[in-house]
Design an enzyme around this catalytic site. Sequence first.
Site, PDB file in Angstrom:
ATOM      1  CE1 TYR A   1      34.882  80.527  28.424  1.00 47.16           C
ATOM      2  CE2 TYR A   1      35.885  78.805  29.767  1.00 47.16           C
ATOM      3  CZ  TYR A   1      35.867  79.572  28.617  1.00 47.16           C
ATOM      4  OH  TYR A   1      36.826  79.371  27.654  1.00 47.16           O
TER       5      TYR A   1
ATOM      6  CG  ASP B   1      36.751  91.563  18.698  1.00 51.43           C
ATOM      7  OD1 ASP B   1      37.485  90.564  18.824  1.00 51.43           O
ATOM      8  OD2 ASP B   1      36.281  92.180  19.687  1.00 51.43           O
TER       9      ASP B   1
ATOM     10  CG  ASP C   1      42.093  75.532  40.427  1.00 57.13           C
ATOM     11  OD1 ASP C   1      41.672  75.775  39.280  1.00 57.13           O
ATOM     12  OD2 ASP C   1      42.790  76.333  41.080  1.00 57.13           O
TER      13      ASP C   1
ATOM     14  CE  LYS D   1      34.477  78.866  25.123  1.00 58.12           C
ATOM     15  NZ  LYS D   1      34.491  79.606  23.865  1.00 58.12           N
TER      16      LYS D   1
ATOM     17  CG  PHE E   1      39.021  83.080  17.770  1.00 57.03           C
ATOM     18  CD1 PHE E   1      39.896  82.161  18.326  1.00 57.03           C
ATOM     19  CD2 PHE E   1      39.182  83.404  16.424  1.00 57.03           C
ATOM     20  CE1 PHE E   1      40.888  81.575  17.569  1.00 57.03           C
ATOM     21  CE2 PHE E   1      40.174  82.827  15.656  1.00 57.03           C
ATOM     22  CZ  PHE E   1      41.025  81.914  16.227  1.00 57.03           C
TER      23      PHE E   1
ATOM     24  CG  ASN F   1      43.043  82.561  32.470  1.00 62.61           C
ATOM     25  OD1 ASN F   1      42.408  83.260  31.688  1.00 62.61           O
ATOM     26  ND2 ASN F   1      42.578  81.445  32.969  1.00 62.61           N
TER      27      ASN F   1
ATOM     28  CB  SER G   1      37.637  75.470  26.971  1.00 60.05           C
ATOM     29  OG  SER G   1      38.312  75.325  28.195  1.00 60.05           O
TER      30      SER G   1
ATOM     31  CG  ASN H   1      45.879  75.921  30.954  1.00 59.42           C
ATOM     32  OD1 ASN H   1      45.424  74.801  30.759  1.00 59.42           O
ATOM     33  ND2 ASN H   1      45.530  76.646  31.983  1.00 59.42           N
TER      34      ASN H   1
HETATM   35  P1  NAD Z   1      39.941  87.277  24.126  1.00 55.04           P
HETATM   36  O1  NAD Z   1      39.002  87.865  25.124  1.00 55.04           O
HETATM   37  O2  NAD Z   1      41.288  87.877  23.986  1.00 55.04           O
HETATM   38  O3  NAD Z   1      39.250  87.225  22.685  1.00 55.04           O
HETATM   39  C1  NAD Z   1      37.860  87.129  22.521  1.00 55.04           C
HETATM   40  C2  NAD Z   1      37.434  88.267  21.603  1.00 55.04           C
HETATM   41  O4  NAD Z   1      36.014  88.228  21.473  1.00 55.04           O
HETATM   42  C3  NAD Z   1      37.787  89.652  22.163  1.00 55.04           C
HETATM   43  O5  NAD Z   1      38.518  90.378  21.188  1.00 55.04           O
HETATM   44  C4  NAD Z   1      36.447  90.291  22.468  1.00 55.04           C
HETATM   45  O6  NAD Z   1      36.454  91.690  22.286  1.00 55.04           O
HETATM   46  C5  NAD Z   1      35.537  89.561  21.492  1.00 55.04           C
HETATM   47  N1  NAD Z   1      34.147  89.557  21.911  1.00 55.04           N
HETATM   48  C6  NAD Z   1      33.648  89.339  23.151  1.00 55.04           C
HETATM   49  N2  NAD Z   1      32.306  89.460  23.128  1.00 55.04           N
HETATM   50  C7  NAD Z   1      31.958  89.762  21.854  1.00 55.04           C
HETATM   51  C8  NAD Z   1      30.718  90.020  21.211  1.00 55.04           C
HETATM   52  N3  NAD Z   1      29.558  90.006  21.900  1.00 55.04           N
HETATM   53  N4  NAD Z   1      30.726  90.314  19.884  1.00 55.04           N
HETATM   54  C9  NAD Z   1      31.885  90.353  19.196  1.00 55.04           C
HETATM   55  N5  NAD Z   1      33.091  90.100  19.747  1.00 55.04           N
HETATM   56  C10 NAD Z   1      33.124  89.812  21.061  1.00 55.04           C
HETATM   57  O7  NAD Z   1      40.047  85.717  24.469  1.00 55.04           O
HETATM   58  P2  NAD Z   1      41.007  84.614  23.872  1.00 55.04           P
HETATM   59  O8  NAD Z   1      41.864  84.141  24.976  1.00 55.04           O
HETATM   60  O9  NAD Z   1      41.608  85.066  22.604  1.00 55.04           O
HETATM   61  O10 NAD Z   1      39.929  83.476  23.614  1.00 55.04           O
HETATM   62  C11 NAD Z   1      39.343  83.273  22.348  1.00 55.04           C
HETATM   63  C12 NAD Z   1      38.355  82.135  22.466  1.00 55.04           C
HETATM   64  O11 NAD Z   1      39.031  80.969  22.946  1.00 55.04           O
HETATM   65  C13 NAD Z   1      37.205  82.397  23.448  1.00 55.04           C
HETATM   66  O12 NAD Z   1      36.035  81.829  22.907  1.00 55.04           O
HETATM   67  C14 NAD Z   1      37.626  81.630  24.688  1.00 55.04           C
HETATM   68  O13 NAD Z   1      36.539  81.214  25.457  1.00 55.04           O
HETATM   69  C15 NAD Z   1      38.347  80.435  24.074  1.00 55.04           C
HETATM   70  N6  NAD Z   1      39.319  79.833  24.991  1.00 55.04           N
HETATM   71  C16 NAD Z   1      40.302  80.620  25.543  1.00 55.04           C
HETATM   72  C17 NAD Z   1      41.198  80.042  26.442  1.00 55.04           C
HETATM   73  C18 NAD Z   1      42.264  80.890  27.104  1.00 55.04           C
HETATM   74  O14 NAD Z   1      42.817  80.454  28.109  1.00 55.04           O
HETATM   75  N7  NAD Z   1      42.628  82.057  26.572  1.00 55.04           N
HETATM   76  C19 NAD Z   1      41.103  78.684  26.760  1.00 55.04           C
HETATM   77  C20 NAD Z   1      40.094  77.918  26.175  1.00 55.04           C
HETATM   78  C21 NAD Z   1      39.204  78.507  25.273  1.00 55.04           C
HETATM   79  C1  UD1 Z   2      40.794  78.293  33.835  1.00 54.11           C
HETATM   80  C2  UD1 Z   2      39.377  77.857  34.031  1.00 54.11           C
HETATM   81  C3  UD1 Z   2      38.922  77.135  32.769  1.00 54.11           C
HETATM   82  C4  UD1 Z   2      39.121  78.018  31.540  1.00 54.11           C
HETATM   83  C5  UD1 Z   2      40.564  78.472  31.445  1.00 54.11           C
HETATM   84  C6  UD1 Z   2      40.769  79.463  30.328  1.00 54.11           C
HETATM   85  C7  UD1 Z   2      38.955  77.526  36.425  1.00 54.11           C
HETATM   86  C8  UD1 Z   2      38.751  76.510  37.490  1.00 54.11           C
HETATM   87  N1  UD1 Z   2      39.258  77.014  35.200  1.00 54.11           N
HETATM   88  O1  UD1 Z   2      41.593  77.125  33.642  1.00 54.11           O
HETATM   89  O2  UD1 Z   2      37.553  76.799  32.891  1.00 54.11           O
HETATM   90  O3  UD1 Z   2      38.801  77.302  30.351  1.00 54.11           O
HETATM   91  O4  UD1 Z   2      40.933  79.120  32.689  1.00 54.11           O
HETATM   92  O5  UD1 Z   2      40.112  80.658  30.571  1.00 54.11           O
HETATM   93  O6  UD1 Z   2      38.851  78.721  36.637  1.00 54.11           O
HETATM   94  N2  UD1 Z   2      46.717  79.786  39.552  1.00 54.11           N
HETATM   95  C9  UD1 Z   2      47.313  80.224  40.691  1.00 54.11           C
HETATM   96  N3  UD1 Z   2      47.197  81.534  41.010  1.00 54.11           N
HETATM   97  C10 UD1 Z   2      46.519  82.438  40.234  1.00 54.11           C
HETATM   98  C11 UD1 Z   2      45.917  81.974  39.033  1.00 54.11           C
HETATM   99  C12 UD1 Z   2      46.031  80.633  38.727  1.00 54.11           C
HETATM  100  O7  UD1 Z   2      47.928  79.452  41.441  1.00 54.11           O
HETATM  101  O8  UD1 Z   2      46.443  83.627  40.603  1.00 54.11           O
HETATM  102  C13 UD1 Z   2      46.852  78.359  39.186  1.00 54.11           C
HETATM  103  C14 UD1 Z   2      45.506  77.643  39.135  1.00 54.11           C
HETATM  104  O9  UD1 Z   2      45.221  77.062  40.378  1.00 54.11           O
HETATM  105  C15 UD1 Z   2      45.782  76.592  38.056  1.00 54.11           C
HETATM  106  C16 UD1 Z   2      46.851  77.218  37.159  1.00 54.11           C
HETATM  107  O10 UD1 Z   2      47.390  78.318  37.896  1.00 54.11           O
HETATM  108  O11 UD1 Z   2      46.352  75.452  38.634  1.00 54.11           O
HETATM  109  C17 UD1 Z   2      46.276  77.737  35.858  1.00 54.11           C
HETATM  110  O12 UD1 Z   2      45.150  78.569  36.174  1.00 54.11           O
HETATM  111  P1  UD1 Z   2      44.333  79.347  35.060  1.00 54.11           P
HETATM  112  O13 UD1 Z   2      45.265  80.123  34.214  1.00 54.11           O
HETATM  113  O14 UD1 Z   2      43.226  80.073  35.730  1.00 54.11           O
HETATM  114  O15 UD1 Z   2      43.775  78.175  34.125  1.00 54.11           O
HETATM  115  P2  UD1 Z   2      42.873  76.895  34.490  1.00 54.11           P
HETATM  116  O16 UD1 Z   2      42.498  76.856  35.909  1.00 54.11           O
HETATM  117  O17 UD1 Z   2      43.563  75.701  33.932  1.00 54.11           O
END
Ligand code: NAD
Ligand code: UD1
Length: 341
Positions: free
Chosen positions: A153, A34, A299, A157, A83, A203, A127, A183
């Site tokens: 973003y 990382d 959304d 993916k 990740f 989020n 995602s 989520n």
């Molecule tokens: P996170 O940001 O907590 O973890 C991602 C990690 O990648 C971090 O520790 C960051 O320091 C590291 N990173 C970023 N850029 C880097 C680089 N250039 N080189 C090396 N390391 C690097 O996020 P997370 O929520 O744990 O997500 C992990 C993965 O899952 C991501 O690819 C994210 O897009 C995907 N994902 C997350 C969600 C979510 O809602 N959390 C939803 C769908 C997909």
């Molecule tokens: C979002 C991203 C999605 C990404 C995912 C994980 C958008 C449109 N989608 O998903 O591409 O893969 O995060 O990173 O950005 N909400 C509120 N108030 C807030 C924040 C969120 O009402 O301050 C609502 C949103 O409208 C949504 C729900 O909470 O209905 C969840 O939001 P969020 O956590 O951002 O996730 P997604 O929108 O599902």
Amino acid sequence: MKKDKVLLTGGTGFIGSHTAVELIQAGYEVEILDNLYNSKITALDNIEKITGVRPKFYEVDIRDGDALAKVFAEGNFDTVIHFAGLKAVAESVEKPLTYYEVNIGGTINLLECMQEFGVHKIIFSSSATVYGEPDSPLCVENLPVGRNLANPYGRTKYFIEEILRDVAISDPEFKVTILRYFNPIGAHASGLLGEDPNDKPNNLMPIVMKVAAGEIPELSIFGNDYDTPDGTCIRDYIHVVDLAKGHVAAVEKIGDVEQVQVYNLGTGRGLSVMEIVKAFSKASGMALPHKIVGRRAGDLAALCADPSHAEEMLGWKTELTIDDAMRDTLNYLEKQGVKIK
Ligand code: NAD
Ligand code: UD1
């Protein structure tokens, strides 16, 4: 039989750190790479406190191909879980090239190293966002993907999924598992690991946590005029420990299944934003301050996983509830010294 040695890129992050714990507890040898852009080195201490094992750590940026090659030369890995990447949707609109460079460029570097060093199994963090605007709110893996993606973003993916398929076609030994997360929320039951973004949160749950801590005055709910029972958007919130266990199941199966596999990781049950507010208020005993504001661009009214393919193929399904997620989030906040206002 000896278990795989697994490299977690992004393994000090939110989902990666929980997955490290579950893999170690399942008997796997884990190493972490990382650049600490969105996580802290203390995640390693906490993984060690929970499991008794401190994974070897490489502070490396996936954009740095030479540094990555050194890791692979040392590592002798069987499987990579990828990740690492950037995930802030709004930022990806402002800085698309950075997102393409880190997410796509970084993945290409990683795949080149895997080819060079003969590592053939990769599990990728995709995602639900790749479904774009699906015709049905219940997503199955064979729905079309890549249509009407709202931001760079989401496109990274989708493009990475396609790149992985192309690499699999070019190399019959290559095995790819694509995990489409819904989520992720919650924290480890120990309170030692949770979601702790270095930057401003985007989020829902990280914002709820900041409101609870008094760092943000109130939650803005983005719209209550959707075609849902209470008018607020519905999503499939999955406890991060269930999600982490999904990765263990995927590592266990990747060698035995067809070359490219795609699994939704979600609960199959949707909850509205208002239901999340109520669940947090119930668990914390505080009335979470909130107000209704306009809809957020991009959304969807409702999005939920059909997780039956993962259950059938991986023998995995979620076990934890929304109340578990709220309890664990509060415990994590308390362990961080946060006082709920
Ligand atoms: P996170 O940001 O907590 O973890 C991602 C990690 O990648 C971090 O520790 C960051 O320091 C590291 N990173 C970023 N850029 C880097 C680089 N250039 N080189 C090396 N390391 C690097 O996020 P997370 O929520 O744990 O997500 C992990 C993965 O899952 C991501 O690819 C994210 O897009 C995907 N994902 C997350 C969600 C979510 O809602 N959390 C939803 C769908 C997909
Ligand atoms: C979002 C991203 C999605 C990404 C995912 C994980 C958008 C449109 N989608 O998903 O591409 O893969 O995060 O990173 O950005 N909400 C509120 N108030 C807030 C924040 C969120 O009402 O301050 C609502 C949103 O409208 C949504 C729900 O909470 O209905 C969840 O939001 P969020 O956590 O951002 O996730 P997604 O929108 O599902």
